[in-house]
Write an enzyme that holds these catalytic residues in place. Sequence first.
Site, PDB file in Angstrom:
ATOM      1  N   GLY A 132       0.798  -1.236   0.000  1.00 17.36           N
ATOM      2  CA  GLY A 132       0.000   0.000   0.000  1.00 17.36           C
ATOM      3  C   GLY A 132       0.824   1.276   0.000  1.00 17.36           C
TER       4      GLY A 132
ATOM      5  CE1 TYR B  88       2.539  -9.085 -12.739  1.00 17.90           C
ATOM      6  CE2 TYR B  88       1.329  -9.060 -14.811  1.00 17.90           C
ATOM      7  CZ  TYR B  88       1.551  -8.553 -13.546  1.00 17.90           C
ATOM      8  OH  TYR B  88       0.770  -7.509 -13.073  1.00 17.90           O
ATOM      9  CB  ALA B  89       0.191 -14.043 -17.740  1.00 16.92           C
TER      10      ALA B  89
ATOM     11  CG  ASN C  34      -1.575  -3.676  -4.477  1.00 24.81           C
ATOM     12  OD1 ASN C  34      -1.872  -3.488  -5.653  1.00 24.81           O
ATOM     13  ND2 ASN C  34      -0.548  -3.051  -3.891  1.00 24.81           N
TER      14      ASN C  34
ATOM     15  CE  LYS D 103      -0.268  -9.935 -10.570  1.00 24.95           C
ATOM     16  NZ  LYS D 103      -0.601  -9.306  -9.289  1.00 24.95           N
TER      17      LYS D 103
ATOM     18  CG  ASP E 291       9.501 -10.303   2.199  1.00 23.38           C
ATOM     19  OD1 ASP E 291       8.578 -10.703   1.453  1.00 23.38           O
ATOM     20  OD2 ASP E 291      10.708 -10.442   1.919  1.00 23.38           O
ATOM     21  CB  VAL E 292       3.577 -10.528   1.352  1.00 23.46           C
ATOM     22  CG1 VAL E 292       2.879  -9.291   1.861  1.00 23.46           C
ATOM     23  CG2 VAL E 292       4.108 -10.350  -0.066  1.00 23.46           C
TER      24      VAL E 292
ATOM     25  CB  SER F 213      -2.825  -8.319 -14.076  1.00 23.32           C
ATOM     26  OG  SER F 213      -2.447  -7.807 -15.332  1.00 23.32           O
TER      27      SER F 213
END
Length: 262
Positions: A19, A167-168, A95, A171, A68-69, A154
Amino acid sequence: MQRTHPMDLSGKVAVVTGGNSGIGFGITQGLASAGCNVAIWARDPEKNSAAVKQLEGLAGTVSAFACDVTQREQVQAAAIATVQQFGAIDGLFANAGIGGGGRNSFLSRQRSDWEQMIEVNLYGAFYACQAALEHMKTQFEQGRSMGRVVLVSSIADRFGTASNEHYALTKSALSSFARSIAVEFARYGVTANSLLPGYTATAMTKDLLENDKFTQAVLPRTPMRRFGKSQDFAGIAIYLMSDLSSYHTGDSLTIDGGYSVT
Ligand code: NDP
């Protein structure tokens, strides 16, 4: 808590991972301006302090917790610290994420590229969801009747993204993850949705959006003729955190200036 308007989020508490910057900052700003108390969970202490300072004076209080998630213990500690400060966790906007660059062919990708992407974008969301949902379930059993999970996916969930397969796929997984949480946790008053931003000007996309070839291909195809800004995510965040969205679950919401309908 007596609220004057259905979009008034006074007394509610949301967590926004990542955030302190970009889309997460826009979500945080929107929520706090509607009265929500917001806990930022992100790693960089300087970015965290700067974001908190910038958001001082809004209707809701914003605090940041270094986290750190990808580290489960840090996520659990941040959840405890959030509840200690604000008394509850009513909403989670998972996020925090990293992009894949998109310059190198899939053929040159290493296992380590995939692991890093999955580590942040998926395990990060996994740990954050588990920590937040545990609180939401307990709170429901104690009479606090709402919970919200929003996973920031995304438009890469819907479109082929050359040279950025890793990446895709994270998402798309987040959208699927949201649907399953929606089913399991509806009984505790929790809704779960995924949010699909289009191309948005942030630190993550700085190089991409400065690439003329890319800009000349994408902008003419975008009905709003501009890239997204972090503030474009304030409205959807307020709606999803409000009581008005209590029957809206298992969905994927696209905010992309119309890119995906052309
Ligand atoms: P930014 O780089 O501006 O923000 C990323 C945020 O994630 C930062 O606040 C960063 O904070 C945090 N973060 C990164 N890694 C970790 C970690 N391991 N633990 C905790 N926090 C972490 O990028 P965006 O705002 O663009 O991206 C936000 C989300 O939106 C991402 O999930 C991205 O995939 C998604 N998205 C972005 C689009 C775009 O065009 N910009 C389009 C579609 C989706 P810190 O460094 O302090 O940890």
